[in-house]
Scaffold this motif. Structure first.
Motif, PDB file in Angstrom:
ATOM      1  N   ARG A  77      -3.581  -6.202  11.435  1.00 22.23           N
ATOM      2  CA  ARG A  77      -4.782  -6.286  10.603  1.00 22.23           C
ATOM      3  C   ARG A  77      -5.513  -4.945  10.579  1.00 22.23           C
ATOM      4  O   ARG A  77      -5.964  -4.478   9.533  1.00 22.23           O
ATOM      5  N   SER A  78      -5.620  -4.316  11.760  1.00 24.84           N
ATOM      6  CA  SER A  78      -6.280  -3.015  11.836  1.00 24.84           C
ATOM      7  C   SER A  78      -5.496  -1.954  11.072  1.00 24.84           C
ATOM      8  O   SER A  78      -6.080  -1.067  10.435  1.00 24.84           O
ATOM      9  N   ILE A  79      -4.162  -2.050  11.139  1.00 28.68           N
ATOM     10  CA  ILE A  79      -3.325  -1.103  10.398  1.00 28.68           C
ATOM     11  C   ILE A  79      -3.565  -1.264   8.898  1.00 28.68           C
ATOM     12  O   ILE A  79      -3.706  -0.288   8.166  1.00 28.68           O
ATOM     13  N   ARG A  80      -3.628  -2.515   8.441  1.00 26.24           N
ATOM     14  CA  ARG A  80      -3.884  -2.762   7.013  1.00 26.24           C
ATOM     15  C   ARG A  80      -5.249  -2.198   6.607  1.00 26.24           C
ATOM     16  O   ARG A  80      -5.365  -1.546   5.565  1.00 26.24           O
ATOM     17  N   LEU A  81      -6.255  -2.444   7.441  1.00 27.69           N
ATOM     18  CA  LEU A  81      -7.599  -1.974   7.125  1.00 27.69           C
ATOM     19  C   LEU A  81      -7.700  -0.452   7.167  1.00 27.69           C
ATOM     20  O   LEU A  81      -8.566   0.135   6.510  1.00 27.69           O
ATOM     21  N   ALA A  82      -6.829   0.201   7.928  1.00 34.92           N
ATOM     22  CA  ALA A  82      -6.827   1.662   7.991  1.00 34.92           C
ATOM     23  C   ALA A  82      -6.037   2.270   6.837  1.00 34.92           C
ATOM     24  O   ALA A  82      -6.420   3.313   6.284  1.00 34.92           O
ATOM     25  N   MET A  83      -4.940   1.620   6.460  1.00 35.15           N
ATOM     26  CA  MET A  83      -4.072   2.155   5.408  1.00 35.15           C
ATOM     27  C   MET A  83      -4.715   2.070   4.033  1.00 35.15           C
ATOM     28  O   MET A  83      -4.517   2.945   3.183  1.00 35.15           O
ATOM     29  N   THR A  84      -5.488   1.013   3.787  1.00 42.29           N
ATOM     30  CA  THR A  84      -6.071   0.812   2.452  1.00 42.29           C
ATOM     31  C   THR A  84      -6.979   1.971   2.025  1.00 42.29           C
ATOM     32  O   THR A  84      -6.794   2.538   0.939  1.00 42.29           O
ATOM     33  N   PRO A  85      -7.975   2.366   2.842  1.00 45.71           N
ATOM     34  CA  PRO A  85      -8.808   3.503   2.424  1.00 45.71           C
ATOM     35  C   PRO A  85      -8.059   4.830   2.441  1.00 45.71           C
ATOM     36  O   PRO A  85      -8.403   5.744   1.685  1.00 45.71           O
ATOM     37  N   ALA A  86      -7.044   4.946   3.313  1.00 41.86           N
ATOM     38  CA  ALA A  86      -6.252   6.178   3.343  1.00 41.86           C
ATOM     39  C   ALA A  86      -5.547   6.374   1.998  1.00 41.86           C
ATOM     40  O   ALA A  86      -5.558   7.467   1.427  1.00 41.86           O
ATOM     41  N   ALA A  87      -4.942   5.292   1.495  1.00 40.33           N
ATOM     42  CA  ALA A  87      -4.268   5.359   0.202  1.00 40.33           C
ATOM     43  C   ALA A  87      -5.274   5.615  -0.918  1.00 40.33           C
ATOM     44  O   ALA A  87      -5.001   6.382  -1.856  1.00 40.33           O
ATOM     45  N   ALA A  88      -6.440   4.996  -0.817  1.00 35.86           N
ATOM     46  CA  ALA A  88      -7.473   5.176  -1.840  1.00 35.86           C
ATOM     47  C   ALA A  88      -7.945   6.637  -1.890  1.00 35.86           C
ATOM     48  O   ALA A  88      -8.157   7.194  -2.970  1.00 35.86           O
ATOM     49  N   LEU A  89      -8.099   7.252  -0.716  1.00 34.61           N
ATOM     50  CA  LEU A  89      -8.528   8.654  -0.666  1.00 34.61           C
ATOM     51  C   LEU A  89      -7.446   9.559  -1.255  1.00 34.61           C
ATOM     52  O   LEU A  89      -7.744  10.506  -1.998  1.00 34.61           O
ATOM     53  N   LEU A  90      -6.192   9.269  -0.948  1.00 35.50           N
ATOM     54  CA  LEU A  90      -5.090  10.068  -1.505  1.00 35.50           C
ATOM     55  C   LEU A  90      -5.040   9.948  -3.026  1.00 35.50           C
ATOM     56  O   LEU A  90      -4.808  10.928  -3.742  1.00 35.50           O
ATOM     57  N   LEU A  91      -5.258   8.737  -3.533  1.00 38.38           N
ATOM     58  CA  LEU A  91      -5.281   8.528  -4.983  1.00 38.38           C
ATOM     59  C   LEU A  91      -6.443   9.279  -5.622  1.00 38.38           C
ATOM     60  O   LEU A  91      -6.303   9.884  -6.694  1.00 38.38           O
ATOM     61  N   THR A 114       0.832  -1.207   0.000  1.00 42.58           N
ATOM     62  CA  THR A 114       0.000   0.000   0.000  1.00 42.58           C
ATOM     63  C   THR A 114       0.866   1.256   0.000  1.00 42.58           C
ATOM     64  O   THR A 114       0.595   2.216  -0.734  1.00 42.58           O
ATOM     65  N   LEU A 115       1.941   1.254   0.786  1.00 43.77           N
ATOM     66  CA  LEU A 115       2.844   2.406   0.828  1.00 43.77           C
ATOM     67  C   LEU A 115       3.494   2.651  -0.523  1.00 43.77           C
ATOM     68  O   LEU A 115       3.691   3.798  -0.939  1.00 43.77           O
ATOM     69  N   GLU A 116       3.814   1.557  -1.219  1.00 50.95           N
ATOM     70  CA  GLU A 116       4.509   1.679  -2.501  1.00 50.95           C
ATOM     71  C   GLU A 116       3.620   2.176  -3.632  1.00 50.95           C
ATOM     72  O   GLU A 116       4.086   2.330  -4.764  1.00 50.95           O
ATOM     73  N   LYS A 117       2.353   2.438  -3.340  1.00 56.35           N
ATOM     74  CA  LYS A 117       1.484   3.009  -4.370  1.00 56.35           C
ATOM     75  C   LYS A 117       1.900   4.439  -4.707  1.00 56.35           C
ATOM     76  O   LYS A 117       1.495   4.990  -5.740  1.00 56.35           O
ATOM     77  N   PHE A 118       2.701   5.042  -3.810  1.00 59.16           N
ATOM     78  CA  PHE A 118       3.192   6.401  -4.040  1.00 59.16           C
ATOM     79  C   PHE A 118       4.723   6.403  -3.983  1.00 59.16           C
ATOM     80  O   PHE A 118       5.313   5.744  -3.133  1.00 59.16           O
ATOM     81  N   LYS A 119       5.341   7.137  -4.870  1.00 55.60           N
ATOM     82  CA  LYS A 119       6.804   7.201  -4.902  1.00 55.60           C
ATOM     83  C   LYS A 119       7.330   7.982  -3.705  1.00 55.60           C
ATOM     84  O   LYS A 119       6.714   8.960  -3.264  1.00 55.60           O
ATOM     85  N   THR A 120       8.471   7.547  -3.190  1.00 52.67           N
ATOM     86  CA  THR A 120       9.116   8.254  -2.080  1.00 52.67           C
ATOM     87  C   THR A 120       9.451   9.675  -2.524  1.00 52.67           C
ATOM     88  O   THR A 120       9.965   9.892  -3.616  1.00 52.67           O
ATOM     89  N   GLY A 121       9.151  10.629  -1.663  1.00 55.13           N
ATOM     90  CA  GLY A 121       9.427  12.026  -1.992  1.00 55.13           C
ATOM     91  C   GLY A 121       8.207  12.800  -2.431  1.00 55.13           C
ATOM     92  O   GLY A 121       8.226  14.039  -2.445  1.00 55.13           O
ATOM     93  N   THR A 122       7.131  12.095  -2.773  1.00 55.70           N
ATOM     94  CA  THR A 122       5.899  12.788  -3.163  1.00 55.70           C
ATOM     95  C   THR A 122       5.147  13.235  -1.922  1.00 55.70           C
ATOM     96  O   THR A 122       5.330  12.687  -0.830  1.00 55.70           O
ATOM     97  N   ALA A 123       4.282  14.230  -2.102  1.00 56.88           N
ATOM     98  CA  ALA A 123       3.509  14.735  -0.969  1.00 56.88           C
ATOM     99  C   ALA A 123       2.569  13.666  -0.431  1.00 56.88           C
ATOM    100  O   ALA A 123       2.394  13.542   0.798  1.00 56.88           O
ATOM    101  N   GLN A 124       1.985  12.887  -1.345  1.00 55.03           N
ATOM    102  CA  GLN A 124       1.077  11.814  -0.914  1.00 55.03           C
ATOM    103  C   GLN A 124       1.811  10.772  -0.067  1.00 55.03           C
ATOM    104  O   GLN A 124       1.282  10.309   0.955  1.00 55.03           O
ATOM    105  N   ARG A 125       3.026  10.414  -0.494  1.00 54.66           N
ATOM    106  CA  ARG A 125       3.790   9.409   0.260  1.00 54.66           C
ATOM    107  C   ARG A 125       4.167   9.943   1.642  1.00 54.66           C
ATOM    108  O   ARG A 125       4.138   9.198   2.638  1.00 54.66           O
TER     109      ARG A 125
END
Length: 316
Positions: A158-172, A125-136
């Motif tokens: 598990r909770s961290i995974r479930l929290a990170m997934t929508p966070a990344a989706a919202l950023l995208l 999920t973290l790798e969906k954004f390149k290092t150095g970008t504002a989203q990352r």
């Protein structure tokens, strides 16, 4: 006996070939104990999948055993092996792992396996954004906050995974509109498309508000959102009924959607483990589920009989 076999039948040919290939592969080990392990695995493989298939596929498992020899000189504990190759790596060597379990060489830790899988999915999920970008940078900050909570015992992987997934989706979603960090408009349009993520993304919204001083909040769910959610559940329910898959996993999925549609019970709460603690009764027109002192009625199409086994607490 087929022509060309001379004095050997086909069964004897494959047995001999398997034996020969086991000996050839064992010559590649420098630790005798590992060579013995591989030889025992080869014999087990022949008994379980047949000598024909074993002779053809044996060599593909050699690199796995050689890697074990290189790293530890003997078969390590499951947790160590899991950390080295990961759940995805272990899925590629299901038969060697099954042999190790049956031989008593490893004891599978389901909890550790699930946790490792969650950690790797968070990394993806973290790798969906390149290092150095504002989203990352934003996502890394949220990730660090969740890890701090994990160290304090306040959350799980598990909770961290479930929290990170929508966070990344919202950023995208916001990035597609050239907005970073996400603003209220981006959040509203995101939830309009995925209203089921309201609860999951709420932690990230709080993080944006507190750590990045963004004027953003989740409005209470409207009747329109509730109707849309109900309609999605209805469509999913009708699709599952049309498929008429009688496997236990599909019946469990159908039951989970039915409980969400008729009674508002979260689908994630209807698991095999939860099912084992339920008591079911047939009232003629449908089934009555009793869980934690509360009764839930479902129409006759949602029969619970496929879940019943002599070992659990279910009764008619």
């Amino acid at each position: 006996m087929p022509a060309g076999r001379k004095k050997r039948c086909e069964s004897c040919y494959w047995k001999g070939l398997l034996k020969k290939r086991i000996a050839m592969d064992c010559a590649g080990f420098s630790v005798p104990a590992m060579a013995l392990h591989f030889s025992n695995f080869g014999g087990w493989l022949g008994e379980n999948v047949g000598t024909h298939k074993a002779a053809i596929t044996l060599h593909r498992y050699l690199p796995f055993f050689l890697e074990i020899e290189k790293q530890w000189q003997s078969i390590p504990e499951y947790a160590i092996l899991l950390k080295h190759v990961g759940t995805s790596g272990l899925r590629k060597v299901l038969l060697p792992m099954k042999w190790m379990q049956e031989a008593g060489l490893v004891v599978v830790d389901a909890g550790a396996k699930a946790e490792d899988s969650d950690q790797r999915r968070v990394a993806v999920t973290l790798e969906k954004f390149k290092t150095g970008t504002a989203q990352r940078a934003i996502l890394d900050g949220y990730h660090d906050q969740l890890l701090t909570a994990k160290k304090k015992g306040k959350t799980t992987w598990r909770s961290i995974r479930l929290a990170m997934t929508p966070a990344a989706a919202l950023l995208l979603h916001a990035a597609a509109k050239e907005v970073c960090p996400p603003d209220q408009k981006a959040l509203d349009t995101y939830l309009g498309k995925t209203p089921g993520q309201r609860a999951a993304v709420s932690g990230f919204v709080v993080y944006l508000r507190d750590s990045h001083i963004v004027n953003i909040s989740i409005a209470p769910s409207s009747n329109k959102d509730k109707r849309a959610k109900k309609k999605r559940l209805e469509n999913k329910l009708l699709r599952l009924l049309a498929e008429n898959d009688q496997s236990k996993s599909s019946r469990l999925k159908l039951l989970a959607v039915a409980m969400a549609y008729f009674h508002g019970v979260a689908q994630k709460d209807i698991t095999g483990k939860v099912m084992e603690s339920l008591v079911a009764a047939d009232d003629g027109d449908g089934s009555v589920l009793k869980a934690n002192g509360q009764a839930y009625w479902l129409p006759g199409k949602f029969q619970l009989k496929p879940f019943l086994t002599p070992s659990n607490a279910w009764t008619y």
